[in-house]
Design a protein around this motif. Structure first.
Motif, PDB file in Angstrom:
ATOM      1  N   ASN A  42      -2.450  -8.525  24.719  1.00 40.25           N
ATOM      2  CA  ASN A  42      -2.317  -7.095  24.412  1.00 40.25           C
ATOM      3  C   ASN A  42      -0.899  -6.622  24.722  1.00 40.25           C
ATOM      4  OD1 ASN A  42      -5.030  -6.949  23.718  1.00 40.25           O
ATOM      5  ND2 ASN A  42      -5.651  -6.422  25.778  1.00 40.25           N
ATOM      6  N   VAL A  44       1.638  -3.174  24.401  1.00 33.09           N
ATOM      7  CA  VAL A  44       1.703  -1.741  24.143  1.00 33.09           C
ATOM      8  C   VAL A  44       3.109  -1.233  24.424  1.00 33.09           C
ATOM      9  CG1 VAL A  44       0.848   0.538  24.814  1.00 33.09           C
ATOM     10  CG2 VAL A  44      -0.728  -1.393  24.706  1.00 33.09           C
ATOM     11  N   GLY A  51       0.455  -0.144  19.733  1.00 36.43           N
ATOM     12  CA  GLY A  51       0.107  -1.438  20.290  1.00 36.43           C
ATOM     13  C   GLY A  51      -0.044  -2.508  19.244  1.00 36.43           C
ATOM     14  N   MET A 184      -2.668   8.218  21.545  1.00 37.64           N
ATOM     15  CA  MET A 184      -3.583   7.096  21.746  1.00 37.64           C
ATOM     16  C   MET A 184      -4.819   7.216  20.868  1.00 37.64           C
ATOM     17  SD  MET A 184      -3.521   6.116  25.801  1.00 37.64           S
ATOM     18  CE  MET A 184      -3.223   7.719  26.508  1.00 37.64           C
ATOM     19  N   ILE A 190      -4.186   0.821  19.240  1.00 38.22           N
ATOM     20  CA  ILE A 190      -4.413   1.186  20.639  1.00 38.22           C
ATOM     21  C   ILE A 190      -5.905   1.345  20.897  1.00 38.22           C
ATOM     22  CG2 ILE A 190      -4.180   3.039  22.334  1.00 38.22           C
ATOM     23  CD1 ILE A 190      -1.694   1.541  22.265  1.00 38.22           C
ATOM     24  N   MET A 202      -4.672  -0.688  31.245  1.00 41.39           N
ATOM     25  CA  MET A 202      -3.848  -0.153  30.172  1.00 41.39           C
ATOM     26  C   MET A 202      -3.836   1.371  30.197  1.00 41.39           C
ATOM     27  SD  MET A 202      -3.991  -1.039  26.110  1.00 41.39           S
ATOM     28  CE  MET A 202      -3.891  -2.787  26.476  1.00 41.39           C
ATOM     29  N   LEU A 206      -0.541   3.686  30.647  1.00 41.83           N
ATOM     30  CA  LEU A 206      -0.179   4.624  29.585  1.00 41.83           C
ATOM     31  C   LEU A 206      -0.119   6.061  30.092  1.00 41.83           C
ATOM     32  CD1 LEU A 206      -2.231   3.174  26.599  1.00 41.83           C
ATOM     33  CD2 LEU A 206       0.232   3.572  26.585  1.00 41.83           C
TER      34      LEU A 206
END
Length: 258
Positions: A42, A44, A51, A184, A190, A202, A206
């Motif tokens: 993953n 981002v 992402g 998001m 994402i 995550m 964020l």
């Protein structure tokens, strides 16, 4: 002299533009121990709130500009943050190494029921399972704020300002984090990444909050402990976003009445 001054201004302007423009950067993610490619890592961009994931050869491509921060996370490996440099943008490729974590079993606590033989006594030892209901949370078929009794809905409406005020206090000094909530929810990649995660890592990165603060936000927004423990990261994101949107709607209605 005038010529050199103009040349200096041109180079400076070009450098600034290069630093501000968003470009597609590429890279490959490997296991630091043996150099093997890592698939489905993953990734981002914490600044752009977008992402992506690596392919079967560890390769990825993502939009970024100079000084953006990329967050790399993969199950069983230590997550890292990598700053995007002008060299990376210019040459377009980089190798990212992730370090594997030692596996450890979490402690499991088993509460043994000590039966007495008397039904009235023993039945009180059985945990009570509440039916929870909810509105507009990804992956959940029901709608509505969580409630364990018919009168809970009115209690939620009566106390909605307190949890939302708490949410505003958490993010009031961080307007960028509130804008990230909307970003998001709009970025499909994402949302797909968050839907597959249950570790809150995550989300905390964020939104720039601690795990404890994140759980407290959801709790103050009238979501049950059971939901907080079992929901995936996307459901937690939707819960926070819904709580704040509800607060804004009710605050606007209250202001209009005044």
């Amino acid at each position: 002299m005038k010529y050199y001054l103009l040349l200096f201004l041109f180079v400076t302007t070009f450098t600034l533009c290069m630093g501000q423009n968003t470009s597609k950067i590429k890279g490959v993610v490997v296991n630091a121990a043996d150099g093997s490619f890592l698939e489905s890592v993953n990734i981002v961009n914490l600044n752009q709130v977008i992402g992506t994931t690596t392919n079967n050869e560890g390769e990825f491509q993502i939009s970024a500009k100079a000084n953006d921060t990329l967050h790399f996370s993969y199950l069983g490996f230590k997550s890292i943050k990598v700053r995007v440099t002008n060299d990376w943008i210019k040459f377009g490729d980089s190798k990212i190494e992730l370090t594997e974590l030692a596996l450890a079993l979490e402690e499991v606590v088993v509460n043994q029921l000590r039966l007495t033989g008397y039904l009235e006594v023993d039945i009180k030892q059985v945990p009570i399972i509440n039916n929870n209901y909810r509105y507009s949370i990804s992956g959940l078929p029901n709608t509505g704020y969580e409630a364990t009794s018919p009168g809970a809905v009115s209690k939620v409406l009566g106390s909605i300002f307190n949890p939302a005020d708490f949410l505003h206090r958490m993010f009031g000094k961080k307007p960028n984090e509130l804008r990230k909530l909307k970003k998001m929810k709009q970025d499909d990649e994402i949302r797909n990444l968050l839907a597959s995660r249950f570790d809150r890592e995550m989300l905390t990165v964020l939104l720039n909050v601690d795990r404890v603060d994140l759980d407290e936000i959801v709790s103050q927004c009238n979501y049950s402990k059971g939901f907080i423990q079992t929901a995936n990261d996307l459901q937690i994101l939707d819960a926070i976003s819904e709580c704040y949107e509800e607060f804004k709607l009710l605050s606007k209605s209250r202001s209009n009445r005044l």
